[in-house]
Design an enzyme around this catalytic site. Structure first.
Site, PDB file in Angstrom:
ATOM      1  N   HIS A 210       0.796  -1.235   0.000  1.00 56.63           N
ATOM      2  CA  HIS A 210       0.000   0.000   0.000  1.00 56.63           C
ATOM      3  C   HIS A 210       0.826   1.282   0.000  1.00 56.63           C
ATOM      4  O   HIS A 210       0.285   2.367  -0.099  1.00 56.63           O
ATOM      5  CB  HIS A 210      -0.945   0.023   1.204  1.00 56.63           C
TER       6      HIS A 210
HETATM    7  C1  UD1 Z   1      -2.012   5.436   6.370  1.00 53.66           C
HETATM    8  C2  UD1 Z   1      -0.706   5.828   7.072  1.00 53.66           C
HETATM    9  C3  UD1 Z   1       0.327   4.709   6.858  1.00 53.66           C
HETATM   10  C4  UD1 Z   1      -0.229   3.365   7.257  1.00 53.66           C
HETATM   11  C5  UD1 Z   1      -1.521   3.112   6.489  1.00 53.66           C
HETATM   12  C6  UD1 Z   1      -2.142   1.781   6.809  1.00 53.66           C
HETATM   13  C7  UD1 Z   1      -0.204   8.240   7.098  1.00 53.66           C
HETATM   14  C8  UD1 Z   1       0.670   9.284   6.526  1.00 53.66           C
HETATM   15  N1  UD1 Z   1      -0.134   7.033   6.513  1.00 53.66           N
HETATM   16  O1  UD1 Z   1      -1.736   5.401   4.970  1.00 53.66           O
HETATM   17  O2  UD1 Z   1       1.455   4.979   7.660  1.00 53.66           O
HETATM   18  O3  UD1 Z   1       0.709   2.360   6.947  1.00 53.66           O
HETATM   19  O4  UD1 Z   1      -2.420   4.171   6.828  1.00 53.66           O
HETATM   20  O5  UD1 Z   1      -3.309   1.588   6.133  1.00 53.66           O
HETATM   21  O6  UD1 Z   1      -0.908   8.510   8.045  1.00 53.66           O
HETATM   22  N2  UD1 Z   1      -9.031   5.050   2.122  1.00 53.66           N
HETATM   23  C9  UD1 Z   1     -10.280   4.488   2.048  1.00 53.66           C
HETATM   24  N3  UD1 Z   1     -10.867   4.113   3.215  1.00 53.66           N
HETATM   25  C10 UD1 Z   1     -10.291   4.284   4.419  1.00 53.66           C
HETATM   26  C11 UD1 Z   1      -9.005   4.880   4.470  1.00 53.66           C
HETATM   27  C12 UD1 Z   1      -8.409   5.242   3.311  1.00 53.66           C
HETATM   28  O7  UD1 Z   1     -10.845   4.299   0.978  1.00 53.66           O
HETATM   29  O8  UD1 Z   1     -10.886   3.915   5.454  1.00 53.66           O
HETATM   30  C13 UD1 Z   1      -8.373   5.425   0.854  1.00 53.66           C
HETATM   31  C14 UD1 Z   1      -8.656   6.843   0.447  1.00 53.66           C
HETATM   32  O9  UD1 Z   1      -8.744   6.872  -0.959  1.00 53.66           O
HETATM   33  C15 UD1 Z   1      -7.443   7.599   0.892  1.00 53.66           C
HETATM   34  C16 UD1 Z   1      -6.351   6.567   0.711  1.00 53.66           C
HETATM   35  O10 UD1 Z   1      -6.968   5.317   1.009  1.00 53.66           O
HETATM   36  O11 UD1 Z   1      -7.229   8.765   0.176  1.00 53.66           O
HETATM   37  C17 UD1 Z   1      -5.166   6.770   1.603  1.00 53.66           C
HETATM   38  O12 UD1 Z   1      -5.562   6.854   2.977  1.00 53.66           O
HETATM   39  P1  UD1 Z   1      -4.678   7.664   4.032  1.00 53.66           P
HETATM   40  O13 UD1 Z   1      -5.234   7.530   5.397  1.00 53.66           O
HETATM   41  O14 UD1 Z   1      -4.441   9.031   3.512  1.00 53.66           O
HETATM   42  O15 UD1 Z   1      -3.272   6.955   3.966  1.00 53.66           O
HETATM   43  P2  UD1 Z   1      -2.904   5.418   3.903  1.00 53.66           P
HETATM   44  O16 UD1 Z   1      -2.288   5.154   2.569  1.00 53.66           O
HETATM   45  O17 UD1 Z   1      -4.018   4.523   4.334  1.00 53.66           O
END
Ligand code: UD1
Length: 369
Positions: A210
């Site tokens: 991811h």
């Molecule tokens: C975040 C953490 C990362 C961790 C990861 C585990 C930061 C900077 N990064 O990254 O350290 O390893 O979580 O998962 O805080 N999304 C959904 N549903 C959700 C959450 C996210 O669809 O419940 C999608 C959205 O399109 C979002 C993308 O995932 O824009 C990224 O989510 P985000 O929380 O920004 O960062 P992660 O890549 O999940």
């Protein structure tokens, strides 16, 4: 007269936080004589499969407050969490907040507390990848710089904090709360079979991916998927996809690559903690870019190939079963081939990864109150 209770606000935001806060809450509940606590969820992760399911499986009580922030750019997400969390602290006036890990919620909430003069305890402090292109590295450095209590999981973290000039008295080497949770949950899955009927123990590779550096560039993601396709000709794959990865595969038009893998793979959306642990426990091999899985496989003695150039958790390499292969697909393929042919490194469990870290932390919180 009744002694004054230490008032704590525990913070979680994203999936990797949940398994770290669960054992801390259990340990706090055993010290109700000294501690009162509430749980704040920033809502950084909000999908049922990324959040609610973990609360249920890990027996975390419903958050007392959910800030409901959700996805946004880094600046916007961090700022929105800060604005909402400031109101919580002004209303509840805790003595201390507890933050875990390195996600945006960790730094956002620490910064608010530090500026209000409220003490910050950072659990999993001092880890460094020395790669500032990772958002998590920025979050780690800044959170540690403004924390009052720094709880570390491994010797490298103690050394990093020392080199950054953080005073020794703030640093407490306590072990790994994520392993506390793993030990607790291993008991729960003792009699649990594999949930996919066509899987056989020790005959599959479990894959998670991811990180932006692996999944946000179409060319890199395509090369990685092609490599997974090749590995799938040798061993069955199980791939629970993170929403970010799932979305990018669609946006970049990589369905064909996925179809090739799918001939010998189980591909799903995110799965729960207990299912993940069950799959990990009898995997022949784990391929990942996650921080947590590197540590969990080391504890379980399962070979782990990490698709990153560096790791902030070096004890998983020096002591554990982890190997770094970066973005080099040939190295990935040759290492995976070796593990599949039963040639792999055996590791040991790092010091203090014994299921008792949360108890040590709570004892320190009480001693320092
Ligand atoms: C975040 C953490 C990362 C961790 C990861 C585990 C930061 C900077 N990064 O990254 O350290 O390893 O979580 O998962 O805080 N999304 C959904 N549903 C959700 C959450 C996210 O669809 O419940 C999608 C959205 O399109 C979002 C993308 O995932 O824009 C990224 O989510 P985000 O929380 O920004 O960062 P992660 O890549 O999940």
């Amino acid at each position: 007269m009744k002694p004054r209770l230490l008032k704590i606000v525990n913070v979680v935001g994203a999936r990797p936080n949940f398994m770290k806060i669960a054992p801390l809450i259990r340990a706090m509940n055993n010290r109700k004589d000294c501690i009162e606590h509430i749980l704040v969820h920033t809502g950084q992760h909000y999908d049922k499969s990324m959040s609610d399911d973990f609360f249920i499986q890990l027996e975390i009580p419903e958050p007392d407050i959910n800030l409901g922030i959700g996805s946004a750019s880094h600046a916007e997400q961090t700022a929105l969490i800060m604005m909402a969390f400031e109101k919580v602290l002004l209303q509840h006036k805790p003595d201390l907040i507890v933050v875990v890990g390195d996600v945006n919620s960790t730094i956002a909430c620490s910064l608010v507390a530090a500026k209000l003069g409220i003490r910050v305890a950072h659990v999993e402090a001092g880890l460094r990848s020395f790669d500032r292109t990772m958002p998590e590295e920025i979050n780690r450095i800044l959170t540690d710089a403004i924390s009052d209590l720094l709880f570390t999981t491994e010797e490298s973290a103690n050394e990093n904090l020392r080199k950054e000039g953080l005073p020794e008295y703030k640093v407490h080497f306590v072990g790994n709360v994520m392993i506390d949770n793993l030990v607790y949950c291993l008991n729960k899955i003792q009699n649990l079979g594999l949930s996919f009927s066509d899987l056989k123990e020790n005959e599959y590779a479990l894959i998670t991916l991811h990180r932006p550096s692996n999944v946000d560039d179409p060319k890199i993601l395509m090369r990685i998927l092609n490599a997974f396709g090749e590995i799938s000709t040798k061993i069955k794959l199980v791939i629970p996809l993170h929403p970010r990865t799932q979305k990018n595969i669609e946006d970049f038009g990589l369905a064909k690559q996925m179809q090739a893998i799918a001939e010998n793979a189980i591909i799903t959306g995110p799965i729960g903690y207990l299912e993940m642990l069950r799959l990990m426990k009898t995997a022949k091999l784990v391929i990942t870019d996650s921080g947590g899985l590197q540590e969990e496989t080391t504890y379980l003695g399962i070979p782990c190939i990490t698709m990153r150039e560096n790791t902030e958790r070096p004890s998983t390499i020096t002591l554990g079963t982890n190997i770094l292969v970066g973005n080099d697909m040939d190295t990935l393929l040759s290492n995976a081939g070796q593990v599949i042919s039963n040639y792999h490194k055996h590791g040991e469990i790092p010091p203090l990864w014994d299921g008792m870290a949360s108890v040590r932390i709570i004892n320190q919180l009480i001693a320092n109150s």
